[in-house]
Design a protein around this motif. Structure first.
Motif, PDB file in Angstrom:
ATOM      1  N   PRO A  57     -29.267 -28.563 -24.181  1.00  0.00           N
ATOM      2  CA  PRO A  57     -30.444 -28.997 -23.436  1.00  0.00           C
ATOM      3  C   PRO A  57     -31.700 -29.026 -24.314  1.00  0.00           C
ATOM      4  O   PRO A  57     -31.975 -28.080 -25.043  1.00  0.00           O
ATOM      5  N   TYR A  83     -33.027 -33.143 -21.257  1.00  0.00           N
ATOM      6  CA  TYR A  83     -31.935 -34.011 -21.689  1.00  0.00           C
ATOM      7  C   TYR A  83     -30.847 -33.147 -22.315  1.00  0.00           C
ATOM      8  O   TYR A  83     -31.129 -32.305 -23.168  1.00  0.00           O
ATOM      9  N   TYR A  84     -29.615 -33.346 -21.900  1.00  0.00           N
ATOM     10  CA  TYR A  84     -28.474 -32.614 -22.445  1.00  0.00           C
ATOM     11  C   TYR A  84     -27.792 -33.485 -23.494  1.00  0.00           C
ATOM     12  O   TYR A  84     -27.130 -34.465 -23.158  1.00  0.00           O
ATOM     13  N   GLU A 131     -24.922 -34.429 -25.768  1.00  0.00           N
ATOM     14  CA  GLU A 131     -23.479 -34.187 -25.657  1.00  0.00           C
ATOM     15  C   GLU A 131     -23.137 -33.319 -24.443  1.00  0.00           C
ATOM     16  O   GLU A 131     -22.162 -32.571 -24.473  1.00  0.00           O
ATOM     17  N   SER A 132     -23.956 -33.378 -23.422  1.00  0.00           N
ATOM     18  CA  SER A 132     -23.772 -32.633 -22.167  1.00  0.00           C
ATOM     19  C   SER A 132     -23.748 -31.119 -22.347  1.00  0.00           C
ATOM     20  O   SER A 132     -23.297 -30.401 -21.458  1.00  0.00           O
ATOM     21  N   ASP A 159     -27.170 -40.139 -16.552  1.00  0.00           N
ATOM     22  CA  ASP A 159     -26.315 -39.120 -17.149  1.00  0.00           C
ATOM     23  C   ASP A 159     -27.084 -38.353 -18.216  1.00  0.00           C
ATOM     24  O   ASP A 159     -27.734 -38.944 -19.077  1.00  0.00           O
ATOM     25  N   ASN A 160     -27.060 -37.028 -18.116  1.00  0.00           N
ATOM     26  CA  ASN A 160     -27.652 -36.081 -19.066  1.00  0.00           C
ATOM     27  C   ASN A 160     -29.171 -35.995 -19.050  1.00  0.00           C
ATOM     28  O   ASN A 160     -29.735 -35.195 -19.801  1.00  0.00           O
ATOM     29  N   THR A 187     -23.819 -32.800 -15.506  1.00  0.00           N
ATOM     30  CA  THR A 187     -25.058 -33.488 -15.875  1.00  0.00           C
ATOM     31  C   THR A 187     -25.001 -34.990 -15.591  1.00  0.00           C
ATOM     32  O   THR A 187     -25.687 -35.775 -16.237  1.00  0.00           O
ATOM     33  N   SER A 188     -24.204 -35.381 -14.620  1.00  0.00           N
ATOM     34  CA  SER A 188     -24.056 -36.797 -14.266  1.00  0.00           C
ATOM     35  C   SER A 188     -25.216 -37.281 -13.403  1.00  0.00           C
ATOM     36  O   SER A 188     -25.854 -36.503 -12.690  1.00  0.00           O
TER      37      SER A 188
END
Length: 180
Positions: free
Chosen positions: A110, A103-104, A106-107, A74-75, A30-31
């Protein structure tokens, strides 16, 4: 032979260390700069970019579709999706679209917010309006390696057309995503 084996082990160790360094520097799924392609299970009750098939008493309904996105940070991915569906009992067809963001947290959790609409033969109501929904959803992402995730979730779709329907729709779905 001993030198070749030692060189191979050293090369493997270097490659592994380099891969771990990339991941620790934000090289995960998710970068920023990564792409996302999703296929989700769908719901026949509203325009969708997911997959579904239903059949009862010889009559069937279907839909096929995909969502894609680009991680702008990121995310956080901006997404768009397209779907096409129809049924056998009224020979109607529909085209669905979706625009939104994912949006993720904590990765791995979602959270989505998007706008979904549909147009085509037979999707209008008596007043000539087509459906439009504001959807919010959340789930959990199981990453199966570097490029694949399975994302079960729940979503609520709020109707934006009071003349089309004033009802909201809950969905349980399973998403399958490719990350690259």
């Amino acid at each position: 032979m001993k030198k070749v084996l030692l060189s191979a082990v050293a090369l493997l160790a270097f490659g592994f260390a380099n891969a771990q360094e990339e991941k620790s520097e934000g090289g995960n799924q998710t970068s920023k700069g990564k792409w996302l392609i999703e296929a989700n299970t769908g719901n026949a009750m509203l325009g969708t970019t997911g997959f579904y098939f239903a059949s009862q008493d010889g009559e069937s309904q279907y839909n096929i579709g995909l969502d894609g996105g680009y991680f702008i940070m990121d995310n956080l991915a901006l997404k768009a999706g397209l779907g096409y569906g129809g049924d056998s009992f009224s020979d109607t067809s529909s085209f669905s679209y979706r625009l939104g963001a994912k949006y993720y947290v904590e990765s791995m959790i979602p959270v989505t917010l998007d706008l979904t609409g549909a147009s085509g033969d037979g999707v209008e109501n008596f007043a000539g309006e087509t459906p439009m929904w504001l959807g919010v959803g959340a789930g959990y992402a199981w990453f199966l390696g570097d490029n694949v995730s399975i994302e079960p979730g729940i979503r609520y779709n709020h109707s934006l057309n009071d003349d089309y329907t004033d009802k909201g729709v809950f969905q349980l779905n399973v998403g399958f995503a490719l990350h690259f």
